[in-house]
Scaffold this motif. Sequence first.
Motif, PDB file in Angstrom:
ATOM      1  N   ASN A 185      42.772  39.710  34.985  1.00 14.03           N
ATOM      2  CA  ASN A 185      43.274  38.591  35.790  1.00 14.03           C
ATOM      3  C   ASN A 185      44.756  38.697  36.119  1.00 14.03           C
ATOM      4  O   ASN A 185      45.440  37.680  36.269  1.00 14.03           O
ATOM      5  N   LEU A 186      45.260  39.942  36.221  1.00 11.23           N
ATOM      6  CA  LEU A 186      46.615  40.152  36.718  1.00 11.23           C
ATOM      7  C   LEU A 186      46.582  40.538  38.196  1.00 11.23           C
ATOM      8  O   LEU A 186      47.344  39.991  38.989  1.00 11.23           O
ATOM      9  N   VAL A 187      45.682  41.474  38.532  1.00 12.87           N
ATOM     10  CA  VAL A 187      45.556  41.925  39.924  1.00 12.87           C
ATOM     11  C   VAL A 187      44.073  42.040  40.268  1.00 12.87           C
ATOM     12  O   VAL A 187      43.312  42.699  39.554  1.00 12.87           O
ATOM     13  N   TRP A 188      43.695  41.389  41.352  1.00 12.28           N
ATOM     14  CA  TRP A 188      42.355  41.536  41.909  1.00 12.28           C
ATOM     15  C   TRP A 188      42.469  42.244  43.254  1.00 12.28           C
ATOM     16  O   TRP A 188      43.424  42.007  44.005  1.00 12.28           O
ATOM     17  N   VAL A 189      41.507  43.095  43.549  1.00  7.89           N
ATOM     18  CA  VAL A 189      41.458  43.759  44.856  1.00  7.89           C
ATOM     19  C   VAL A 189      40.144  43.396  45.541  1.00  7.89           C
ATOM     20  O   VAL A 189      39.147  43.098  44.873  1.00  7.89           O
ATOM     21  N   SER A 190      40.144  43.453  46.868  1.00  4.00           N
ATOM     22  CA  SER A 190      38.966  43.005  47.610  1.00  4.00           C
ATOM     23  C   SER A 190      38.815  43.806  48.900  1.00  4.00           C
ATOM     24  O   SER A 190      39.796  44.316  49.452  1.00  4.00           O
ATOM     25  N   ASP A 191      37.563  43.880  49.364  1.00  4.69           N
ATOM     26  CA  ASP A 191      37.290  44.534  50.644  1.00  4.69           C
ATOM     27  C   ASP A 191      35.889  44.132  51.107  1.00  4.69           C
ATOM     28  O   ASP A 191      35.134  43.497  50.367  1.00  4.69           O
ATOM     29  N   ILE A 192      35.556  44.510  52.347  1.00  3.02           N
ATOM     30  CA  ILE A 192      34.264  44.191  52.957  1.00  3.02           C
ATOM     31  C   ILE A 192      33.632  45.486  53.447  1.00  3.02           C
ATOM     32  O   ILE A 192      34.317  46.369  53.959  1.00  3.02           O
ATOM     33  N   THR A 193      32.299  45.596  53.269  1.00 11.22           N
ATOM     34  CA  THR A 193      31.576  46.735  53.814  1.00 11.22           C
ATOM     35  C   THR A 193      30.318  46.241  54.527  1.00 11.22           C
ATOM     36  O   THR A 193      29.978  45.053  54.458  1.00 11.22           O
ATOM     37  N   TYR A 194      29.627  47.154  55.188  1.00 11.99           N
ATOM     38  CA  TYR A 194      28.484  46.819  56.032  1.00 11.99           C
ATOM     39  C   TYR A 194      27.215  47.424  55.446  1.00 11.99           C
ATOM     40  O   TYR A 194      27.184  48.606  55.097  1.00 11.99           O
ATOM     41  N   LEU A 211      29.078  42.674  52.974  1.00  7.61           N
ATOM     42  CA  LEU A 211      29.286  42.474  51.536  1.00  7.61           C
ATOM     43  C   LEU A 211      30.776  42.444  51.243  1.00  7.61           C
ATOM     44  O   LEU A 211      31.493  43.395  51.538  1.00  7.61           O
ATOM     45  N   CYS A 212      31.221  41.347  50.649  1.00 16.06           N
ATOM     46  CA  CYS A 212      32.613  41.224  50.207  1.00 16.06           C
ATOM     47  C   CYS A 212      32.621  41.248  48.681  1.00 16.06           C
ATOM     48  O   CYS A 212      31.791  40.588  48.042  1.00 16.06           O
ATOM     49  N   VAL A 213      33.535  42.014  48.093  1.00 16.61           N
ATOM     50  CA  VAL A 213      33.650  42.077  46.640  1.00 16.61           C
ATOM     51  C   VAL A 213      35.075  41.779  46.211  1.00 16.61           C
ATOM     52  O   VAL A 213      36.030  41.994  46.972  1.00 16.61           O
ATOM     53  N   VAL A 214      35.203  41.278  44.975  1.00 17.20           N
ATOM     54  CA  VAL A 214      36.501  41.123  44.319  1.00 17.20           C
ATOM     55  C   VAL A 214      36.417  41.869  42.998  1.00 17.20           C
ATOM     56  O   VAL A 214      35.492  41.639  42.199  1.00 17.20           O
ATOM     57  N   ILE A 215      37.357  42.787  42.759  1.00 21.31           N
ATOM     58  CA  ILE A 215      37.357  43.643  41.574  1.00 21.31           C
ATOM     59  C   ILE A 215      38.631  43.406  40.781  1.00 21.31           C
ATOM     60  O   ILE A 215      39.730  43.344  41.350  1.00 21.31           O
ATOM     61  N   ASP A 216      38.493  43.283  39.449  1.00 19.18           N
ATOM     62  CA  ASP A 216      39.643  43.174  38.557  1.00 19.18           C
ATOM     63  C   ASP A 216      40.099  44.590  38.207  1.00 19.18           C
ATOM     64  O   ASP A 216      39.325  45.383  37.668  1.00 19.18           O
ATOM     65  N   LEU A 217      41.365  44.911  38.496  1.00 23.43           N
ATOM     66  CA  LEU A 217      41.849  46.272  38.292  1.00 23.43           C
ATOM     67  C   LEU A 217      41.887  46.676  36.819  1.00 23.43           C
ATOM     68  O   LEU A 217      41.796  47.860  36.501  1.00 23.43           O
ATOM     69  N   PHE A 218      42.019  45.732  35.901  1.00 23.13           N
ATOM     70  CA  PHE A 218      42.084  46.081  34.485  1.00 23.13           C
ATOM     71  C   PHE A 218      40.809  46.780  34.030  1.00 23.13           C
ATOM     72  O   PHE A 218      40.855  47.816  33.373  1.00 23.13           O
ATOM     73  N   SER A 219      39.667  46.224  34.391  1.00 16.27           N
ATOM     74  CA  SER A 219      38.382  46.734  33.896  1.00 16.27           C
ATOM     75  C   SER A 219      37.528  47.379  34.976  1.00 16.27           C
ATOM     76  O   SER A 219      36.456  47.894  34.676  1.00 16.27           O
ATOM     77  N   ARG A 220      37.997  47.352  36.236  1.00 25.48           N
ATOM     78  CA  ARG A 220      37.210  47.813  37.381  1.00 25.48           C
ATOM     79  C   ARG A 220      35.921  47.004  37.541  1.00 25.48           C
ATOM     80  O   ARG A 220      34.967  47.454  38.156  1.00 25.48           O
ATOM     81  N   LYS A 221      35.867  45.818  36.979  1.00 25.53           N
ATOM     82  CA  LYS A 221      34.666  44.997  37.039  1.00 25.53           C
ATOM     83  C   LYS A 221      34.598  44.254  38.371  1.00 25.53           C
ATOM     84  O   LYS A 221      35.596  43.702  38.844  1.00 25.53           O
TER      85      LYS A 221
END
Length: 381
Positions: free
Chosen positions: A220-229, A239-249
């Motif tokens: 919960n320090l940095v989240w990254v996000s993107d959209i794919t088809y 599909l939109c995702v949000v990933i926590d950089l600490f755990s790649r979850k």
Amino acid sequence: MAANNHTKYDEDFKKSLVSLYQNGKTQAQLCKEYGVSQSALGKWVKQYSTVEMDDGNVLTAKQVKELQKRNAQLEEENLILKKANCHIHATLKQRLDAVHKLRFQHDIRTLCRVLNVNRSTYYKHFRKEPAPRVSENQRIKSMILHIYADYDKRLGAYKVQYILKRDYGITISVGRVYRLMRSMELPQMSTVKPKPACRRTDNGECANHLHQQFSQDAPNLVWVSDITYLKAGGKWYYLCVVIDLFSRKVISWHLSGKADVSLVMTTFQKAYKGRNTPNGLMFHSDRGTQYTAFSFRQLLDSLNVVQSFSKKGYPFDNAVCECFFKYLKREETNRRTYHTFHELHLSVFEYIEGFYNSRRPHGSLGYLTPNEMESAYWGQA
């Protein structure tokens, strides 16, 4: 794997688990794979459970499981006949050789039944003991095949080598694993799928605060996000995702028929609520119009979330999301054809929640899974 006290489940997660239960998985399997309690899953099954077929008939989960078991049996029988390159009316010698060739890929009983060979005849015909090295390779091949099937044909030689050591106590070189896998002629994954054009525009100041610092010290320090088809039934879904950089979850994801700002806002809000409204958060994405939209930037400002953007036309600044989509498509969606949105949604659910977060070893995490990484952190906190 057991869930920690920081986990919250949204409606999509609950309904997807119930769908998997209705499709034949046991509650014990689901609890183990997705880290939920037996009582919670039982409650969700009672709340959401309905099994209605296309023709209007209603089946029990047990009946669905029996049908799926029979379907899997028929698929294996067809695969055996195809790989054996002979039929049930071939000579006994041909059928015996086919059983012997496939003995480490399928159960001997199944092979003998499908190819109409008496098991005692087979064992008498091949009673000669193989050399020690051959026996060892055969034993390892059997384990590799189990791993290959258990992970749905998604793992290469490096990860298979790691799991052989972790789960079976077998230490061998990557080269030997590769040669054994190659000798088994395991089916290759299909990885080709069309990509529609994606238009990106800027809306306001788009500063990069992350600077490719993909390794973080805590959740919960940095989240990254993107959209794919992704495509289903001749239609594109997003599909939109949000990933926590600490755990790649993948801490949140959402599928929609429209790639608009609502898709991004819904996905972010699911993550923000599910992670107990964290403070001091940075949110990084590319410069897609969904992320630069005024309504979304206003939402982040109201929550004191620092927004960061990749350099225009430079995907390496959001490499973690790009890699996740590569794995998702190579290991799951490019290998299947979806006729409905529901089929696509359930496939993505199973990949993210049942495999990627909970079972897929990550080299960047010391071959831990994202869930194991977070459990280790919260256990020490």
